[in-house]
Enzyme design. Structure first.
Site, PDB file in Angstrom:
ATOM      1  N   LYS A  18       0.781  -1.112  -0.571  1.00 42.75           N
ATOM      2  CA  LYS A  18      -0.095   0.155  -0.128  1.00 42.75           C
ATOM      3  C   LYS A  18       0.887   1.442  -0.051  1.00 42.75           C
ATOM      4  O   LYS A  18       2.594   0.889  -0.055  1.00 42.75           O
ATOM      5  CB  LYS A  18      -0.757   0.042   1.474  1.00 42.75           C
ATOM      6  CG  LYS A  18      -0.457   0.432   2.297  1.00 42.75           C
ATOM      7  CD  LYS A  18       0.490   1.228   2.818  1.00 42.75           C
ATOM      8  CE  LYS A  18       0.463   0.780   4.563  1.00 42.75           C
ATOM      9  NZ  LYS A  18       1.169   2.369   5.301  1.00 42.75           N
ATOM     10  N   ASP A 144      -3.022  -0.640  10.693  1.00 44.29           N
ATOM     11  CA  ASP A 144      -3.016  -1.247   8.637  1.00 44.29           C
ATOM     12  C   ASP A 144      -3.365  -2.190   8.601  1.00 44.29           C
ATOM     13  O   ASP A 144      -3.934  -2.345   7.359  1.00 44.29           O
ATOM     14  CB  ASP A 144      -1.636  -0.833   8.594  1.00 44.29           C
ATOM     15  CG  ASP A 144      -0.825   0.753   8.620  1.00 44.29           C
ATOM     16  OD1 ASP A 144      -1.656   0.945   9.205  1.00 44.29           O
ATOM     17  OD2 ASP A 144      -0.439   0.324   7.959  1.00 44.29           O
TER      18      ASP A 144
END
Length: 289
Positions: A18, A144
């Site tokens: 990401k 996350d």
């Protein structure tokens, strides 16, 4: 079976990286955690997790994932054990982590590995816990992890767990890993870190006026390699930092522009191009053909 079947009872599952397209710290909670705002952009590129179910209840990592990371500390192993404990399962698994995402770069490798293990084992063990429950389990492993479980580019608040899917245009990213790993706890103690920024509005981000990362000035001051990477990327576009690691990137509207910029970078930089995706490769694998 969803996921790519390989020989000997193994299946292979993607664990995508990401980017944080911006990151603001807007305050601190009573429990000591910081309130954040960010946009998680998922990428087509990342690690691969190989899994082979066992019937003896043992959870074993085969080989290393990152040098020096013991199996007990590996987020992929911890995710499997947490899932096993959550459902009181007597099933086990062998795990191979094929690392491509650099450690400490802010690209989310450990969190993504954990999410892939949770989601893939939910399928392989026949649990069917559902996305919400898996995301809640993921949050226990790291802030996350839920975005990788849900598998969609998202606007995030809280500690990063309050997610709102966000549609973004196609984009390609020139990524650079300067090879530095500064513990996040140390960055949060830096005197020049902005911890009480004004909250951003989603409309401002979409308009392109919110691109800042609270950790950028701190890391550029502390780490010459990060400053050098920014200087190199500034010759081809507007560099940004991802997460709280040293990784940085420039966004392009098409692959040709990103490839051309990559060719202009100085030799010696670890740099590559990856496409942003609206839907995680993991979610595509779970959906099957």
């Amino acid at each position: 079976m969803a996921g790519r079947a390989v020989s000997g009872g193994w299946s292979a599952w993607p664990a995508p990286a990401k980017l944080n397209l911006f990151l603001r710290i807007t305050g601190r909670r009573d429990d000591g955690y910081h309130e954040l705002q960010t946009v998680f952009r998922l990428l087509e590129w990342g690690d691969t997790i190989r899994l082979r179910p066992r019937v003896d209840g043992r959870i074993e990592r085969q080989g290393e994932s990152l040098p020096g990371v013991a199996a007990a500390d590996d987020l992929a192993v911890r995710a499997a054990k947490l899932l096993q404990q959550e459902v009181n399962s007597n099933k086990g698994v062998d795990i191979i982590v094929e690392k491509r995402i650099p450690a400490g770069g802010g690209f989310g490798g450990g969190s993504s590995d954990a999410a892939t293990v949770l989601c893939a084992l939910d399928r392989l063990w026949g649990l069917d816990l559902g996305e919400d429950r898996l995301a809640a389990l993921g949050l226990r492993l790291g802030a996350d992890v839920p975005v990788f479980v849900r598998g969609r580019t998202a606007w995030a608040e809280g500690v990063g767990e309050r997610l709102q899917p966000l549609d973004l245009p196609p984009a390609w990213y020139l990524l650079v890993d300067p090879g530095v790993h500064v513990p996040t706890a140390g960055l949060f103690r830096a005197p020049d870190l902005t911890r009480n920024a004004a909250p951003a509005k989603m409309a401002d981000f979409v308009a392109g006026t919110v691109l800042d990362n609270a950790f950028e000035p701190v890391l550029r001051r502390l780490e010459p390699a990060v400053e050098a990477a920014f200087d190199a990327l500034a010759q081809v576009g507007q560099p940004r930092l991802t997460g709280s690691g040293g990784g940085c990137f420039v966004e392009f509207a098409d692959r040709a522009g990103a490839d051309a910029a990559l060719a202009r970078l100085p030799r010696g930089l670890r740099a590559w191009v990856a496409a942003g995706v609206a839907r995680s490769p993991l979610r595509a694998a779970l959906a099957g053909p």
